[in-house]
Design an enzyme around this catalytic site. Structure first.
Site, PDB file in Angstrom:
ATOM      1  N   PRO A  10      16.575  15.597  -1.912  1.00  0.00           N
ATOM      2  CA  PRO A  10      16.633  17.405  -1.350  1.00  0.00           C
ATOM      3  C   PRO A  10      16.512  17.878   0.322  1.00  0.00           C
ATOM      4  CG  PRO A  10      14.874  16.880  -2.609  1.00  0.00           C
ATOM      5  CD  PRO A  10      15.388  15.876  -2.756  1.00  0.00           C
ATOM      6  N   ASN A  11      16.480  18.306   0.709  1.00  0.00           N
ATOM      7  CA  ASN A  11      16.753  19.157   1.761  1.00  0.00           C
ATOM      8  C   ASN A  11      16.911  18.181   3.381  1.00  0.00           C
ATOM      9  OD1 ASN A  11      16.325  21.623   1.371  1.00  0.00           O
ATOM     10  ND2 ASN A  11      14.432  21.033   0.186  1.00  0.00           N
ATOM     11  N   ARG A  18      15.336  21.563  10.205  1.00  0.00           N
ATOM     12  CA  ARG A  18      14.592  21.759   9.605  1.00  0.00           C
ATOM     13  C   ARG A  18      13.260  21.279   9.854  1.00  0.00           C
ATOM     14  NH1 ARG A  18      13.175  17.164   4.454  1.00  0.00           N
ATOM     15  NH2 ARG A  18      11.485  19.240   3.167  1.00  0.00           N
ATOM     16  N   TYR A  23       9.820  16.962  11.380  1.00  0.00           N
ATOM     17  CA  TYR A  23      10.653  15.871  11.067  1.00  0.00           C
ATOM     18  C   TYR A  23      11.504  15.689  11.957  1.00  0.00           C
ATOM     19  CZ  TYR A  23       9.911  17.026   6.109  1.00  0.00           C
ATOM     20  OH  TYR A  23       8.939  17.053   5.123  1.00  0.00           O
ATOM     21  N   ASN A  73      14.527   7.536   0.215  1.00  0.00           N
ATOM     22  CA  ASN A  73      13.825   8.848   1.073  1.00  0.00           C
ATOM     23  C   ASN A  73      13.916  10.098  -0.375  1.00  0.00           C
ATOM     24  OD1 ASN A  73      12.502  11.341   1.869  1.00  0.00           O
ATOM     25  ND2 ASN A  73      12.870  10.728   3.405  1.00  0.00           N
ATOM     26  N   ALA A  76      11.146  15.637  -1.711  1.00  0.00           N
ATOM     27  CA  ALA A  76      10.214  16.509  -2.157  1.00  0.00           C
ATOM     28  C   ALA A  76       9.552  15.874  -3.457  1.00  0.00           C
ATOM     29  CB  ALA A  76      10.119  17.974  -2.841  1.00  0.00           C
ATOM     30  N   HIS A  79       6.961  13.401  -5.013  1.00  0.00           N
ATOM     31  CA  HIS A  79       5.969  14.047  -5.607  1.00  0.00           C
ATOM     32  C   HIS A  79       5.649  14.227  -7.223  1.00  0.00           C
ATOM     33  CE1 HIS A  79       5.199  13.475  -1.188  1.00  0.00           C
ATOM     34  NE2 HIS A  79       5.973  14.624  -0.950  1.00  0.00           N
ATOM     35  N   ASP A  86      11.676   6.191 -13.649  1.00  0.00           N
ATOM     36  CA  ASP A  86      12.396   6.195 -14.733  1.00  0.00           C
ATOM     37  C   ASP A  86      13.723   5.482 -14.233  1.00  0.00           C
ATOM     38  OD1 ASP A  86      10.500   6.084 -15.957  1.00  0.00           O
ATOM     39  OD2 ASP A  86      11.154   7.903 -17.243  1.00  0.00           O
ATOM     40  N   GLU A  97      10.096   2.569  -0.810  1.00  0.00           N
ATOM     41  CA  GLU A  97       9.889   4.468  -0.234  1.00  0.00           C
ATOM     42  C   GLU A  97       9.110   4.139   0.984  1.00  0.00           C
ATOM     43  OE1 GLU A  97       6.995   5.759  -3.280  1.00  0.00           O
ATOM     44  OE2 GLU A  97       6.526   6.921  -1.416  1.00  0.00           O
ATOM     45  N   HIS A  99       9.640   7.774   3.804  1.00  0.00           N
ATOM     46  CA  HIS A  99       8.913   9.244   4.548  1.00  0.00           C
ATOM     47  C   HIS A  99       9.550   8.904   6.197  1.00  0.00           C
ATOM     48  CE1 HIS A  99       7.975  10.147   0.452  1.00  0.00           C
ATOM     49  NE2 HIS A  99       7.631   8.788   0.709  1.00  0.00           N
ATOM     50  N   LEU A 100       9.942   9.805   6.730  1.00  0.00           N
ATOM     51  CA  LEU A 100       9.427  10.236   7.857  1.00  0.00           C
ATOM     52  C   LEU A 100       8.037  10.117   8.334  1.00  0.00           C
ATOM     53  CD1 LEU A 100      12.870  12.542   7.684  1.00  0.00           C
ATOM     54  CD2 LEU A 100      12.778  10.614   9.801  1.00  0.00           C
ATOM     55  N   SER A 101       8.142  11.663   8.050  1.00  0.00           N
ATOM     56  CA  SER A 101       6.538  12.087   7.806  1.00  0.00           C
ATOM     57  C   SER A 101       5.339  11.034   7.484  1.00  0.00           C
ATOM     58  CB  SER A 101       6.129  13.605   7.752  1.00  0.00           C
ATOM     59  OG  SER A 101       6.114  13.993   6.022  1.00  0.00           O
ATOM     60  N   ARG A 106      -0.939  14.951   5.399  1.00  0.00           N
ATOM     61  CA  ARG A 106      -0.140  16.695   5.384  1.00  0.00           C
ATOM     62  C   ARG A 106      -0.871  17.005   3.528  1.00  0.00           C
ATOM     63  NH1 ARG A 106       6.447  16.277   5.219  1.00  0.00           N
ATOM     64  NH2 ARG A 106       5.693  18.703   4.841  1.00  0.00           N
ATOM     65  N   ARG A 110       1.244  16.058  -2.117  1.00  0.00           N
ATOM     66  CA  ARG A 110       2.615  14.682  -1.024  1.00  0.00           C
ATOM     67  C   ARG A 110       1.772  13.426  -1.155  1.00  0.00           C
ATOM     68  NH1 ARG A 110       6.409  18.405   1.442  1.00  0.00           N
ATOM     69  NH2 ARG A 110       5.996  19.951   2.480  1.00  0.00           N
TER      70      ARG A 110
HETATM   71  C1  DQA Z   1       9.534  13.932   2.979  1.00  0.00           C
HETATM   72  C2  DQA Z   1       8.178  14.272   2.629  1.00  0.00           C
HETATM   73  C3  DQA Z   1       8.041  15.244   1.398  1.00  0.00           C
HETATM   74  O1  DQA Z   1       6.682  14.948   1.662  1.00  0.00           O
HETATM   75  C4  DQA Z   1       8.958  16.510   2.004  1.00  0.00           C
HETATM   76  O2  DQA Z   1       9.007  17.173   0.730  1.00  0.00           O
HETATM   77  C5  DQA Z   1      10.324  15.687   1.910  1.00  0.00           C
HETATM   78  C6  DQA Z   1      10.556  14.890   3.455  1.00  0.00           C
HETATM   79  C7  DQA Z   1       9.634  12.507   4.595  1.00  0.00           C
HETATM   80  O3  DQA Z   1      10.255  11.904   4.976  1.00  0.00           O
HETATM   81  O4  DQA Z   1       8.609  12.912   5.497  1.00  0.00           O
HETATM   82  O5  DQA Z   1      11.461  16.575   2.108  1.00  0.00           O
HETATM   83  O6  DQA Z   1      10.002  12.694   2.157  1.00  0.00           O
END
Ligand code: DQA
Length: 144
Positions: A10-11, A18, A23, A73, A76, A79, A86, A97, A99-101, A106, A110
């Site tokens: 998501p997002n 964003r 990011y 990735n 959210a 978490h 599953d 796994e 993540h950009l950040s 943070r 997270r």
């Molecule tokens: C994220 C980190 C997550 O905590 C956050 O909810 C995201 C992006 C990242 O790529 O840093 O949507 O997965």
């Protein structure tokens, strides 16, 4: 040629617009194109994004027997989602796994991932380059 699915949650469709301070300005399409270019001739990249938890579960299920590994990735849902965990365990594919950040630099919520303990590796904090590192790492493991 190996096939790697790169799944985004998501997002992440809003990357580049964003929370740019966290990011960055690179869009998800830029990341997709970068991976295509980087891995052309080395592996096939199946790139997707969904905002829905159920859709992500469906997508993972569809990969059974179709790819050699997954880079995810989960945004959210990383978490919170037992369902995505599953699904990944059900298809029994090696996954990384990403993540950009740096999620550990943070908010406390997270720091927890429902996926990390079953991942082959976790990459965070390197921005878009993390995707390339994840695919590279996965390919290295698959070659062994
Ligand atoms: C994220 C980190 C997550 O905590 C956050 O909810 C995201 C992006 C990242 O790529 O840093 O949507 O997965």
């Amino acid at each position: 040629m190996k096939k790697i699915a790169v799944i985004n949650g998501p997002n992440l469709n809003l990357l580049g617009q964003r929370e740019i301070g966290i990011y960055g300005q690179v869009s998800l399409e830029d990341i997709r194109r970068g991976l295509e270019e980087n891995f052309r001739g080395r592996c096939e990249i199946l790139f997707s994004q969904s905002n829905g938890e159920g859709e992500l579960v469906e997508r993972i299920q569809q990969l059974l027997g179709r790819v050699d590994g997954i880079v995810i990735n989960a945004g959210a849902y990383t978490h919170t989602s037992v369902a995505i965990r599953d699904a990944l365990l059900a298809v029994d594919l090696p996954f990384v796994e990403v993540h950009l950040s740096n999620i550990f630099a943070r908010e406390e919520f997270r720091h927890r991932s429902t996926l990390a303990d079953r991942a082959k590796g976790v990459i965070c904090g390197f921005g878009p380059a993390g995707y390339r590192m994840a695919v590279e790492g996965l390919l290295g493991m698959l070659a062994d």
